[in-house]
Design an enzyme around this catalytic site. Structure first.
Site, PDB file in Angstrom:
ATOM      1  N   ASN A 186      -7.677  14.214  19.527  1.00 26.67           N
ATOM      2  CA  ASN A 186      -7.073  12.870  19.529  1.00 26.67           C
ATOM      3  C   ASN A 186      -6.122  12.692  20.706  1.00 26.67           C
ATOM      4  O   ASN A 186      -6.103  11.648  21.349  1.00 26.67           O
ATOM      5  CB  ASN A 186      -6.295  12.646  18.230  1.00 26.67           C
ATOM      6  N   GLU A 222     -10.129  14.948   8.852  1.00 31.38           N
ATOM      7  CA  GLU A 222     -11.229  15.572   9.622  1.00 31.38           C
ATOM      8  C   GLU A 222     -11.820  16.722   8.823  1.00 31.38           C
ATOM      9  O   GLU A 222     -12.310  17.686   9.383  1.00 31.38           O
ATOM     10  CB  GLU A 222     -10.737  16.034  11.007  1.00 31.38           C
TER      11      GLU A 222
HETATM   12  P1  GH3 Z   1      -7.130  23.176  12.939  1.00 33.54           P
HETATM   13  O1  GH3 Z   1      -8.093  23.762  13.900  1.00 33.54           O
HETATM   14  O2  GH3 Z   1      -6.188  24.180  12.388  1.00 33.54           O
HETATM   15  O3  GH3 Z   1      -7.832  22.435  11.849  1.00 33.54           O
HETATM   16  O4  GH3 Z   1      -6.248  22.122  13.742  1.00 33.54           O
HETATM   17  P2  GH3 Z   1      -6.309  20.555  13.715  1.00 33.54           P
HETATM   18  O5  GH3 Z   1      -5.615  20.030  14.911  1.00 33.54           O
HETATM   19  O6  GH3 Z   1      -7.730  20.103  13.557  1.00 33.54           O
HETATM   20  O7  GH3 Z   1      -5.576  20.204  12.357  1.00 33.54           O
HETATM   21  P3  GH3 Z   1      -4.371  19.270  12.029  1.00 33.54           P
HETATM   22  O8  GH3 Z   1      -4.342  19.185  10.537  1.00 33.54           O
HETATM   23  O9  GH3 Z   1      -3.140  19.733  12.744  1.00 33.54           O
HETATM   24  O10 GH3 Z   1      -4.757  17.864  12.633  1.00 33.54           O
HETATM   25  C1  GH3 Z   1      -5.719  17.037  12.081  1.00 33.54           C
HETATM   26  C2  GH3 Z   1      -5.759  15.772  12.886  1.00 33.54           C
HETATM   27  O11 GH3 Z   1      -6.804  14.903  12.422  1.00 33.54           O
HETATM   28  C3  GH3 Z   1      -4.488  14.993  12.767  1.00 33.54           C
HETATM   29  C4  GH3 Z   1      -4.928  13.590  12.434  1.00 33.54           C
HETATM   30  O12 GH3 Z   1      -4.299  12.630  13.244  1.00 33.54           O
HETATM   31  C5  GH3 Z   1      -6.410  13.602  12.714  1.00 33.54           C
HETATM   32  N1  GH3 Z   1      -7.138  12.658  11.907  1.00 33.54           N
HETATM   33  C6  GH3 Z   1      -7.207  12.598  10.543  1.00 33.54           C
HETATM   34  N2  GH3 Z   1      -7.936  11.524  10.156  1.00 33.54           N
HETATM   35  C7  GH3 Z   1      -8.350  10.897  11.296  1.00 33.54           C
HETATM   36  C8  GH3 Z   1      -9.134   9.731  11.556  1.00 33.54           C
HETATM   37  O13 GH3 Z   1      -9.624   9.040  10.657  1.00 33.54           O
HETATM   38  N3  GH3 Z   1      -9.361   9.393  12.854  1.00 33.54           N
HETATM   39  C9  GH3 Z   1      -8.838  10.128  13.882  1.00 33.54           C
HETATM   40  N4  GH3 Z   1      -9.105   9.753  15.140  1.00 33.54           N
HETATM   41  N5  GH3 Z   1      -8.064  11.218  13.659  1.00 33.54           N
HETATM   42  C10 GH3 Z   1      -7.823  11.600  12.406  1.00 33.54           C
HETATM   43 MG    MG Z   2      -8.781  20.609  11.786  1.00 33.14          MG
END
Ligand code: GH3
Ligand code: MG
Length: 312
Positions: A186, A222
């Site tokens: 993101n 995600e």
């Molecule tokens: P890890 O490898 O440990 O899973 O790290 P990560 O960065 O994937 O995990 P983290 O939980 O830190 O971040 C998840 C991110 O997913 C943060 C959030 O903004 C993003 N996210 C969640 N839902 C959505 C969505 O619907 N759209 C978008 N673009 N981003 C999303």
């Molecule tokens: Mg993740």
């Protein structure tokens, strides 16, 4: 894509202890709808709870062992069968009987001797309503962003499959899937870029499991979940590996991943036979634990909850 195909014939379950009555109704309805039959309450309940439940039940009231009222009561008590419309077809034509039947949750009450055109018209009306209820129900269970099943659909499927696996002593497998370093994604490609990535990953995951009751859903953010009823560990592990490699095969660039130049996922798998006293939540906790292990072990891999080993 998940809505019922309009070409699919809706089905009617006719329940009656008299073969003659069953044949008369079946003859009347068989050209327009698919017909299932049961000559006692227990069989009716089994068919209603099966993997291909009927869209409507025509239920005789007076039957030996379990009468129609009892069958209706049980159908309405179970989350699996409560939405199947029931019409009583009975020779008991007093208002009290009709009132009682409707109070049990039946949608209609038809008295014998039946008038064939009226039965057909009522059945058609109720099936038409059922079709629209199904479409509505289905669309409320789809994730708006990705088009695959949503959390609500997943929770319902898990609850139903947990119950089924408990009853039959069969294996239930669950794979939790999480995109690696998605926060970085993101940050690099913007939130809209992240959304597009979620859509592509969802579609790629959705294309792997093949059996009708297998389910891939967006669990939240995600994170995705893949529920595999009646699936042994070895096959579930193969599916998990296929899910992982299918996402990799998308070759979605991920320039800020410390791990890989492409988008990858980590997966946690657990296979178990539900035991009395356990809640369905248990399988989620186990698969989550495995997912955590996969993340800790370096991501882009599958781990399973009852083992420290992982494959990549
Ligand atoms: P890890 O490898 O440990 O899973 O790290 P990560 O960065 O994937 O995990 P983290 O939980 O830190 O971040 C998840 C991110 O997913 C943060 C959030 O903004 C993003 N996210 C969640 N839902 C959505 C969505 O619907 N759209 C978008 N673009 N981003 C999303
Ligand atoms: Mg993740």
């Amino acid at each position: 894509m998940f809505l019922m195909k309009s070409s699919e014939k809706q089905s009617i379950l006719i329940v009656d202890d008299s073969r003659t009555n069953i044949m008369a109704l079946a003859e009347l309805l068989k050209d327009e709808w698919a017909i299932k039959i049961a000559n006692n309450g227990a069989t009716a309940l089994r068919i209603a709870e099966s993997k291909s439940p009927p869209d409507l039940i025509l239920l005789d009231v007076m039957m030996p062992e379990m009468d129609g009222y009892e069958v209706c009561k049980r159908l309405k008590e179970s989350p699996i069968t409560k939405d199947i419309p029931v019409i009583f077809v009975t020779a008991m034509d007093s208002l009290e009987n009709e009132e009682f039947g409707l109070s049990l949750g039946a949608i209609d009450y038809i008295t014998k001797p039946i008038s064939p055109p009226i039965v057909k018209a009522r059945v058609r009306n109720h099936l038409e309503l059922k079709k629209y209820r199904d479409i509505l129900k289905e669309s409320s269970r789809i994730d708006g962003l990705t088009g695959i099943s949503n959390r609500r659909r997943f929770d319902e499927a898990l609850s139903a499959e947990w119950r089924r696996a408990l009853r039959y002593g069969s294996s239930l497998s669950l794979i939790m899937i999480d995109i690696d370093h998605f926060k970085n994604y993101n940050d690099s490609y913007g939130h809209l870029g992240g959304d597009e990535c979620l859509r592509q990953v969802a579609q790629s995951l959705h294309s792997i499991p093949k059996r009708p009751l297998d389910l891939v859903a967006r669990y939240g953010g995600e994170e995705f979940a893949c529920l595999l009823p009646e699936t042994e560990f070895t096959w579930a592990l193969k599916i998990a590996e296929d899910l992982r490699s299918n996402v990799l095969a998308l070759q979605l660039p991920h320039k800020s991943s410390p791990l890989s130049e492409q988008v990858t996922v980590s997966l946690g798998l657990t296979t178990l036979i539900p035991q009395k006293g356990q809640e369905a939540q248990f399988i989620i906790e186990e698969a989550d634990r495995a997912l955590y292990t996969a993340k800790e072990a370096g991501r882009n891999q599958v781990s399973w909850s009852n083992s420290k080993e992982s494959s990549s």
